[in-house]
Design an enzyme around this catalytic site. Structure first.
Site, PDB file in Angstrom:
ATOM      1  N   SER A   1       0.866  -1.177   0.000  1.00  0.00           N
ATOM      2  CA  SER A   1       0.000   0.000   0.000  1.00  0.00           C
ATOM      3  C   SER A   1       0.896   1.218   0.000  1.00  0.00           C
ATOM      4  O   SER A   1       2.018   1.180   0.528  1.00  0.00           O
ATOM      5  CB  SER A   1      -0.888   0.016   1.246  1.00  0.00           C
ATOM      6  OG  SER A   1      -1.527   1.270   1.415  1.00  0.00           O
TER       7      SER A   1
ATOM      8  N   TYR B   1      -1.087  -0.565  10.362  1.00  0.00           N
ATOM      9  CA  TYR B   1      -1.277  -1.063   8.992  1.00  0.00           C
ATOM     10  C   TYR B   1      -0.148  -0.574   8.101  1.00  0.00           C
ATOM     11  O   TYR B   1       0.424  -1.349   7.319  1.00  0.00           O
ATOM     12  CB  TYR B   1      -2.627  -0.575   8.476  1.00  0.00           C
ATOM     13  CG  TYR B   1      -2.877  -0.794   7.003  1.00  0.00           C
ATOM     14  CD1 TYR B   1      -3.331  -2.007   6.517  1.00  0.00           C
ATOM     15  CD2 TYR B   1      -2.692   0.248   6.082  1.00  0.00           C
ATOM     16  CE1 TYR B   1      -3.586  -2.208   5.172  1.00  0.00           C
ATOM     17  CE2 TYR B   1      -2.937   0.065   4.738  1.00  0.00           C
ATOM     18  CZ  TYR B   1      -3.381  -1.163   4.283  1.00  0.00           C
ATOM     19  OH  TYR B   1      -3.626  -1.342   2.946  1.00  0.00           O
TER      20      TYR B   1
ATOM     21  N   SER C   1       2.868  -2.639   8.710  1.00  0.00           N
ATOM     22  CA  SER C   1       2.811  -3.980   8.123  1.00  0.00           C
ATOM     23  C   SER C   1       3.091  -3.931   6.624  1.00  0.00           C
ATOM     24  O   SER C   1       3.740  -4.827   6.072  1.00  0.00           O
ATOM     25  CB  SER C   1       1.447  -4.626   8.392  1.00  0.00           C
ATOM     26  OG  SER C   1       0.413  -4.040   7.615  1.00  0.00           O
ATOM     27  N   LYS C   2       2.608  -2.889   5.967  1.00  0.00           N
ATOM     28  CA  LYS C   2       2.830  -2.773   4.527  1.00  0.00           C
ATOM     29  C   LYS C   2       4.273  -2.345   4.231  1.00  0.00           C
ATOM     30  O   LYS C   2       4.859  -2.774   3.226  1.00  0.00           O
ATOM     31  CB  LYS C   2       1.832  -1.783   3.926  1.00  0.00           C
ATOM     32  CG  LYS C   2       0.388  -2.288   3.946  1.00  0.00           C
ATOM     33  CD  LYS C   2       0.232  -3.610   3.207  1.00  0.00           C
ATOM     34  CE  LYS C   2      -1.229  -3.999   3.034  1.00  0.00           C
ATOM     35  NZ  LYS C   2      -1.402  -5.246   2.246  1.00  0.00           N
TER      36      LYS C   2
END
Length: 263
Positions: free
Chosen positions: A155, A168, A171-172
């Site tokens: 992302s 998030y 994690s990306k």
């Protein structure tokens, strides 16, 4: 093998006969990409935790002449990942040619309101699940000696950060760094590893988690004044899966309509 200058674009992007392991096939980007692979002549082995929707998606492809099979996959469960890879290898005749790691999850809230359950879900689906899957599958790709393509979906949040998606984003960012490191290790085996980094995309996850006012604001911030369609992300995944990208590895392609222009 002929030089790219000797190939027309249709030949360069054809995937007839290729075997594709794809995660997240039940909806959104994964479902759209599975359809593109099938249309390009590949056989798709699609995994998802949503059995009903995943089976329906693969049946839909078969109904129009595509080659597609569904196998249940829970990226939060190591045993499920092992079973999925073993089943795909068995049905594919030993290994696959292409890995498309697309499944993802998000929890949108301020970081200070995150709970351990949020972290566990996000890190397992977005990072550790794909890592375990690729670790289990990769030896068979190497042993086959035919090269291959690994495409992970991150992302733009993993490149530039995103308010309300701090963990998030982490994690990306992790899957981006992992893919780059892997690209260096497996280039000697003619396996290409690249990342597609979508911006806001009209998926069930995005529509369900993003308030209408925020969706409007994001669309207005994008130079094209709209969010991406899932198939537009899928086209970039197919590019990294095709012979057209044979001399590209360790790269991150932003597909955000210009929302981010990070060089």
């Amino acid at each position: 093998m002929p030089e790219m200058s000797d190939l027309d674009w249709q030949q360069a992007t054809a995937l007839a006969g290729k075997r594709v392991l794809l995660t997240g096939c039940a909806s959104g980007i994964g479902r759209a990409t599975a359809a593109l692979y099938a249309r390009a002549g590949a056989t798709v082995y699609g995994g998802d935790v949503n059995v009903e929707a995943g089976e329906a998606a693969m049946a839909e492809l078969r109904a129009v002449g595509g080659k597609a099979e569904f196998i249940r996959l829970d990226l939060t469960d190591a045993a499920s990942i092992d079973s999925f890879v073993d089943t795909v290898r068995e049905r594919a005749g030993g290994t696959v040619d292409i890995v498309a790691s697309i499944a993802g999850v998000d929890v949108i809230k301020p970081f200070v309101k995150n709970e351990p359950g949020d972290w566990n879900l996000i890190i397992n689906v977005n990072y550790m699940g794909p890592v375990r899957l690729i670790h289990r599958l990769l030896p068979s790709m190497i042993d086959a000696g035919k090269g291959g393509k690994i495409v992970t979906v991150a992302s733009d949040a993993g490149r530039v950060g995103s308010s309300g998606e701090t963990f998030y984003s982490g994690s990306k960012g992790a899957i981006i760094a992992f893919t780059k490191g892997l690209a260096r290790e497996v280039a000697r085996y003619h396996i290409n590893c690249n990342v597609v980094a979508p911006g806001p995309t009209s998926t069930p996850l995005y529509e369900g988690a993003t308030p209408p006012k925020l969706r409007e604001a994001l669309a207005n911030a994008i130079p094209f004044k709209r969010v991406a369609r899932p198939s537009e992300i899928g086209q970039s995944i197919l590019f990294f899966s095709s012979p057209a990208s044979d001399f590209i590895t360790g790269q991150v392609l932003s597909v955000s309509g210009g929302l981010t222009m990070h060089g």
